[in-house]
Design an enzyme around this catalytic site. Structure first.
Site, PDB file in Angstrom:
ATOM      1  N   ARG A  39     -94.169 -34.675  33.563  1.00 53.80           N
ATOM      2  CA  ARG A  39     -94.986 -34.963  32.381  1.00 53.80           C
ATOM      3  C   ARG A  39     -94.368 -34.454  31.071  1.00 53.80           C
ATOM      4  O   ARG A  39     -95.082 -34.107  30.132  1.00 53.80           O
ATOM      5  CB  ARG A  39     -96.391 -34.354  32.537  1.00 53.80           C
ATOM      6  N   GLU A  94    -101.955 -29.370  30.324  1.00 58.62           N
ATOM      7  CA  GLU A  94    -101.192 -30.612  30.215  1.00 58.62           C
ATOM      8  C   GLU A  94    -101.529 -31.333  28.926  1.00 58.62           C
ATOM      9  O   GLU A  94    -100.706 -32.033  28.351  1.00 58.62           O
ATOM     10  CB  GLU A  94    -101.489 -31.522  31.413  1.00 58.62           C
ATOM     11  N   SER A 101    -106.262 -34.785  33.904  1.00 62.12           N
ATOM     12  CA  SER A 101    -105.821 -33.497  34.445  1.00 62.12           C
ATOM     13  C   SER A 101    -105.616 -32.511  33.303  1.00 62.12           C
ATOM     14  O   SER A 101    -104.725 -32.700  32.470  1.00 62.12           O
ATOM     15  CB  SER A 101    -104.520 -33.666  35.227  1.00 62.12           C
TER      16      SER A 101
END
Length: 335
Positions: A155, A327, A232
């Site tokens: 990511r 995140e 998330s």
């Protein structure tokens, strides 16, 4: 207007000045104007990965809202403001495949290279041809190859923690032929009745992915508080050495060590699905379907979200000796 009105978590304070970029040239003009005045600038897409403090943003917000895209053979070029799932639906209807596993992901095209957005065995970099960016330092528009974007770790990209480059449009190289990319996620393969690694009609893969996402509260629905989130909230941690206390956590090899499953760590630290409704003031909890999403149950503030996030982070650290990091993109707030 507030960020609570423009983000999927539905929290965040007032916006100093909002400018809506209806085309790529308009976006460039707005970005250059902001650079000339040195005013604080925040670029916003779909707001699906953003948490802004209750103090808001005392500057200009440029919201990328262009709906322009072009299909040329197997190449698809879309402006940063195009709604991602609308693009997925459109290219599948045009007989192209490669992004069907990314169905149902909220947000806009511009966010896909920033996060190297991925799900169910596919990541953006698998299909990325190029990215057009505006460099706020040089005041130039550049076209980047995937190699320049800094993918490689989970990511991450060079865009993730820098406001120097603004994504203007993205070009994807897809495939024709009526078959999906190999389906590598077991639950999706099972729904399709195929072996892991097999292929299927891309439209069928999309429906299987959407069913999977809906079951986990990951398709936006204003009536479903499990979807009032940034997806998330925590990254899967990558550790050079896994603490003894975390040895039982599932993981995969990574270039930097071992990538552990944050959802497992949260669950086994005592925070199950739906945890939080009786903690604090009850406005924030984990999703009732999975433990990676922190959700706004209605009336939450950013302070509520971050207090709860710190509670989860501290519990995992205390139990396993592993630090979880967000995140999502935090602006004018921290925990």
């Amino acid at each position: 207007m507030t960020f609570a009105e423009l983000t999927t978590m539905r929290v965040g304070g007032p916006i100093g000045r909002l400018e809506v970029a209806r085309s790529t040239p308009h976006a460039i003009d707005l970005l250059r104007d902001a650079g000339e005045t040195d005013e604080p600038l925040l670029v916003l897409g779909g707001g699906s990965n953003l948490v802004v403090g209750d103090v808001g943003w005392d500057g200009t917000v440029v919201r990328m809202a262009s709906g322009e895209f072009d299909i040329d053979g197997e190449l698809v070029t879309a402006a940063a403001g195009v709604e991602w799932d609308h693009l997925v639906r459109t290219v599948l209807a045009e007989g192209l495949s490669g992004v069907e596993a990314l169905s149902g992901i909220p947000g806009s095209v511009g966010g896909t290279p920033v996060q190297n957005v991925g799900a169910y065995g596919t990541v953006t970099s698998d299909v990325l041809e190029s990215v057009t960016v505006f460099d706020r330092t040089t005041d130039e528009v550049e076209v980047w190859s995937p190699e320049r974007c800094g993918f490689g770790t989970h990511r991450m990209s060079v865009f993730k923690h820098s406001d120097r480059w603004v994504v203007l449009d993205v070009t994807y190289r897809l495939r024709r032929g009526g078959q999906s990319a190999p389906v590598t996620f077991p639950a999706v393969a099972q729904r399709l009745g195929i072996e892991v690694g097999g292929t299927a009609d891309p439209a069928d893969v999309r429906e299987a992915v959407l069913e999977q996402r809906r079951a986990r509260g990951m398709v936006l629905d204003a009536a479903d508080h499990d979807t009032w989130s940034v997806g998330s909230f925590f990254l899967n941690p990558v550790l050079a050495e896994v603490p003894d206390r975390a040895r039982e956590c599932p993981g995969q090899p990574d270039a930097r060590g071992t990538k552990l499953h944050a959802a497992w760590l949260i669950q086994h630290a005592g925070f199950g699905q739906g945890y939080g409704t009786e903690w604090g003031n009850g406005t924030v909890s984990l999703s009732t379907r999975h433990t990676l999403a922190l959700t706004n149950r209605g009336g939450a503030t950013t302070a509520d979200v971050l207090k709860f996030a710190a509670h989860i982070r501290d519990g995992v650290q205390s139990t396993f000796g592993v630090d979880l990091t967000p995140e999502c993109h935090l602006v004018n707030c921290s925990f």
